[in-house]
Design a protein around this motif. Structure first.
Motif, PDB file in Angstrom:
ATOM      1  N   ASN A   1       0.832  -1.311   0.105  1.00  0.00           N
ATOM      2  CA  ASN A   1      -0.121  -0.021  -0.269  1.00  0.00           C
ATOM      3  C   ASN A   1       0.940   1.252  -0.261  1.00  0.00           C
ATOM      4  N   LYS A   2       1.593   1.386  -1.168  1.00  0.00           N
ATOM      5  CA  LYS A   2       2.649   2.552  -1.246  1.00  0.00           C
ATOM      6  C   LYS A   2       1.966   3.790  -1.788  1.00  0.00           C
ATOM      7  N   ILE A   3       2.202   4.899  -0.923  1.00  0.00           N
ATOM      8  CA  ILE A   3       1.741   6.406  -1.338  1.00  0.00           C
ATOM      9  C   ILE A   3       2.875   7.176  -1.182  1.00  0.00           C
ATOM     10  N   LEU A   4       3.051   7.850  -2.305  1.00  0.00           N
ATOM     11  CA  LEU A   4       4.097   8.855  -2.262  1.00  0.00           C
ATOM     12  C   LEU A   4       3.323  10.406  -1.997  1.00  0.00           C
ATOM     13  N   TRP A   5       3.788  11.043  -0.894  1.00  0.00           N
ATOM     14  CA  TRP A   5       3.203  12.284  -0.616  1.00  0.00           C
ATOM     15  C   TRP A   5       3.859  13.408  -1.303  1.00  0.00           C
ATOM     16  N   VAL A   6       3.303  14.317  -1.941  1.00  0.00           N
ATOM     17  CA  VAL A   6       3.882  15.409  -2.399  1.00  0.00           C
ATOM     18  C   VAL A   6       3.144  16.681  -1.865  1.00  0.00           C
ATOM     19  N   ALA A   7       3.956  17.530  -0.967  1.00  0.00           N
ATOM     20  CA  ALA A   7       3.246  18.845  -0.602  1.00  0.00           C
ATOM     21  C   ALA A   7       3.620  19.762  -1.625  1.00  0.00           C
ATOM     22  N   LYS A   8       2.443  20.643  -1.837  1.00  0.00           N
ATOM     23  CA  LYS A   8       2.503  21.870  -2.754  1.00  0.00           C
ATOM     24  C   LYS A   8       3.611  22.702  -2.634  1.00  0.00           C
ATOM     25  N   ASP A   9       3.906  23.063  -1.160  1.00  0.00           N
ATOM     26  CA  ASP A   9       4.783  24.212  -0.811  1.00  0.00           C
ATOM     27  C   ASP A   9       6.074  23.456  -0.826  1.00  0.00           C
ATOM     28  N   THR A  10       6.724  22.952  -1.843  1.00  0.00           N
ATOM     29  CA  THR A  10       7.936  22.242  -1.972  1.00  0.00           C
ATOM     30  C   THR A  10       9.128  22.949  -1.354  1.00  0.00           C
ATOM     31  N   GLU A  11       9.195  24.461  -1.514  1.00  0.00           N
ATOM     32  CA  GLU A  11      10.247  25.062  -1.143  1.00  0.00           C
ATOM     33  C   GLU A  11      10.199  25.022   0.472  1.00  0.00           C
ATOM     34  N   GLU A  12       9.276  25.167   1.057  1.00  0.00           N
ATOM     35  CA  GLU A  12       8.913  25.058   2.477  1.00  0.00           C
ATOM     36  C   GLU A  12       9.673  23.583   2.991  1.00  0.00           C
ATOM     37  N   ALA A  13       9.119  22.465   2.340  1.00  0.00           N
ATOM     38  CA  ALA A  13       9.393  21.193   2.445  1.00  0.00           C
ATOM     39  C   ALA A  13      10.893  20.909   2.293  1.00  0.00           C
ATOM     40  N   ALA A  14      11.554  21.573   1.503  1.00  0.00           N
ATOM     41  CA  ALA A  14      12.987  21.290   1.262  1.00  0.00           C
ATOM     42  C   ALA A  14      13.632  21.767   2.457  1.00  0.00           C
ATOM     43  N   GLY A  15      13.210  22.605   3.461  1.00  0.00           N
ATOM     44  CA  GLY A  15      14.002  22.884   4.533  1.00  0.00           C
ATOM     45  C   GLY A  15      13.577  21.927   5.770  1.00  0.00           C
ATOM     46  N   ARG A  16      12.870  20.908   5.681  1.00  0.00           N
ATOM     47  CA  ARG A  16      12.606  19.967   6.600  1.00  0.00           C
ATOM     48  C   ARG A  16      13.628  19.535   7.492  1.00  0.00           C
ATOM     49  N   GLY A  17      13.552  19.258   8.591  1.00  0.00           N
ATOM     50  CA  GLY A  17      14.498  18.508   9.170  1.00  0.00           C
ATOM     51  C   GLY A  17      14.213  17.091   9.554  1.00  0.00           C
ATOM     52  N   PRO A  18      14.895  16.272  10.044  1.00  0.00           N
ATOM     53  CA  PRO A  18      14.624  14.715  10.275  1.00  0.00           C
ATOM     54  C   PRO A  18      13.699  14.277  11.237  1.00  0.00           C
ATOM     55  N   ASP A  19      13.301  15.310  12.026  1.00  0.00           N
ATOM     56  CA  ASP A  19      12.161  15.130  13.145  1.00  0.00           C
ATOM     57  C   ASP A  19      10.853  15.589  12.596  1.00  0.00           C
ATOM     58  N   ASP A  20      10.793  16.415  11.413  1.00  0.00           N
ATOM     59  CA  ASP A  20       9.442  16.521  10.798  1.00  0.00           C
ATOM     60  C   ASP A  20       8.755  15.360  10.498  1.00  0.00           C
ATOM     61  N   ARG A  21       7.354  15.284  10.728  1.00  0.00           N
ATOM     62  CA  ARG A  21       6.609  14.037  10.285  1.00  0.00           C
ATOM     63  C   ARG A  21       5.465  14.579   9.555  1.00  0.00           C
ATOM     64  N   LEU A  22       4.872  13.864   8.621  1.00  0.00           N
ATOM     65  CA  LEU A  22       3.457  13.902   8.145  1.00  0.00           C
ATOM     66  C   LEU A  22       2.737  12.898   9.043  1.00  0.00           C
ATOM     67  N   THR A  23       1.695  13.416   9.740  1.00  0.00           N
ATOM     68  CA  THR A  23       0.841  12.903  10.714  1.00  0.00           C
ATOM     69  C   THR A  23      -0.464  12.384   9.944  1.00  0.00           C
ATOM     70  N   ILE A  24      -0.838  11.390   9.778  1.00  0.00           N
ATOM     71  CA  ILE A  24      -2.218  10.806   9.283  1.00  0.00           C
ATOM     72  C   ILE A  24      -2.972  10.395  10.172  1.00  0.00           C
ATOM     73  N   LYS A  25      -4.166  10.807  10.525  1.00  0.00           N
ATOM     74  CA  LYS A  25      -5.256  10.347  11.322  1.00  0.00           C
ATOM     75  C   LYS A  25      -6.428   9.918  10.188  1.00  0.00           C
ATOM     76  N   ALA A  26      -6.566   8.683  10.314  1.00  0.00           N
ATOM     77  CA  ALA A  26      -7.499   7.899   9.266  1.00  0.00           C
ATOM     78  C   ALA A  26      -8.778   7.428  10.258  1.00  0.00           C
ATOM     79  N   GLY A  27      -9.975   8.017   9.702  1.00  0.00           N
ATOM     80  CA  GLY A  27     -11.114   7.512  10.279  1.00  0.00           C
ATOM     81  C   GLY A  27     -11.818   6.500   9.456  1.00  0.00           C
TER      82      GLY A  27
END
Length: 191
Positions: free
Chosen positions: A116-142
């Motif tokens: 179940n492979k998903i590639l997540w692509v954020a629209k604001d890629t410039e801001e995403a490029a400055g991410r640190g290793p502790d940043d996360r994408l959190t998914i709450k699935a209902g």
């Protein structure tokens, strides 16, 4: 040239003639109903006509309707993908994120030999490029029609992931990352 000669007509098996104007009207209705539109010069708009919505039961927060598209990704989500490549994807309700779907349809539990492979692509890629290793994408699935909610996390923020869920059904994903949020629905079939 008279209008009745400018459009072809069709002779029916009973010998009667179907006028060209009626043929054009019926053709337009069939194309509209099948989701076809004329030629489209903008591929981002063209792919929007190829949307597939999967009917699912509503959940406690409202309807759950996956909007899986097959076609070119929006320009902001296309990095690394050739423009002409057709790819299954879902755009978040706010347009802030794209879920590029590999191995779709997904299964719960995961089907043997499939991920179940998903590639997540954020629209604001410039801001995403400055991410640190502790940043996360959190998914709450209902899960639609229930009060069941599970949480998944993607280390490093939007990027490649395997998202396995405990049960089949339509799941409403509430996504949050680096000060952004969006929602989308994904259906999981019986594994």
């Amino acid at each position: 040239m008279p209008a009745h000669l400018s459009r072809p007509s069709v002779r029916r098996p009973d010998g009667s003639v179907l006028p060209g104007a009626l043929i054009a009207l019926v053709t337009a209705a069939v194309l509209t109903a099948s989701g076809c539109s004329g030629s489209e010069s903008n591929p981002d708009k063209a792919q929007a006509t190829k949307s597939t919505r999967t009917a699912a039961a509503p959940n406690a927060a409202g309807g759950c309707r996956p909007a899986v598209k097959q076609g070119s990704l929006p320009s902001w989500a296309r990095k690394g993908f050739p423009r002409e490549v057709s790819q299954r994807h879902i755009i978040g309700d706010k347009g802030e994120i794209a879920a590029v779907l590999f191995g779709y349809p997904y299964h719960a539990p995961a089907a043997k030999g499939r991920e179940n492979k998903i590639l997540w692509v954020a629209k604001d890629t410039e801001e995403a490029a400055g991410r640190g290793p502790d940043d996360r994408l959190t998914i709450k699935a209902g899960l639609a029609g229930t009060n069941e909610v599970v949480t998944r996390s993607v280390t490093g923020g939007p990027g490649p992931s395997l998202i396995d869920l405990p049960k089949p059904g339509c799941w409403r994903f509430s996504l949050s990352w680096a000060g952004h949020s969006d929602t989308l629905d994904i259906e999981y079939l019986v594994g």
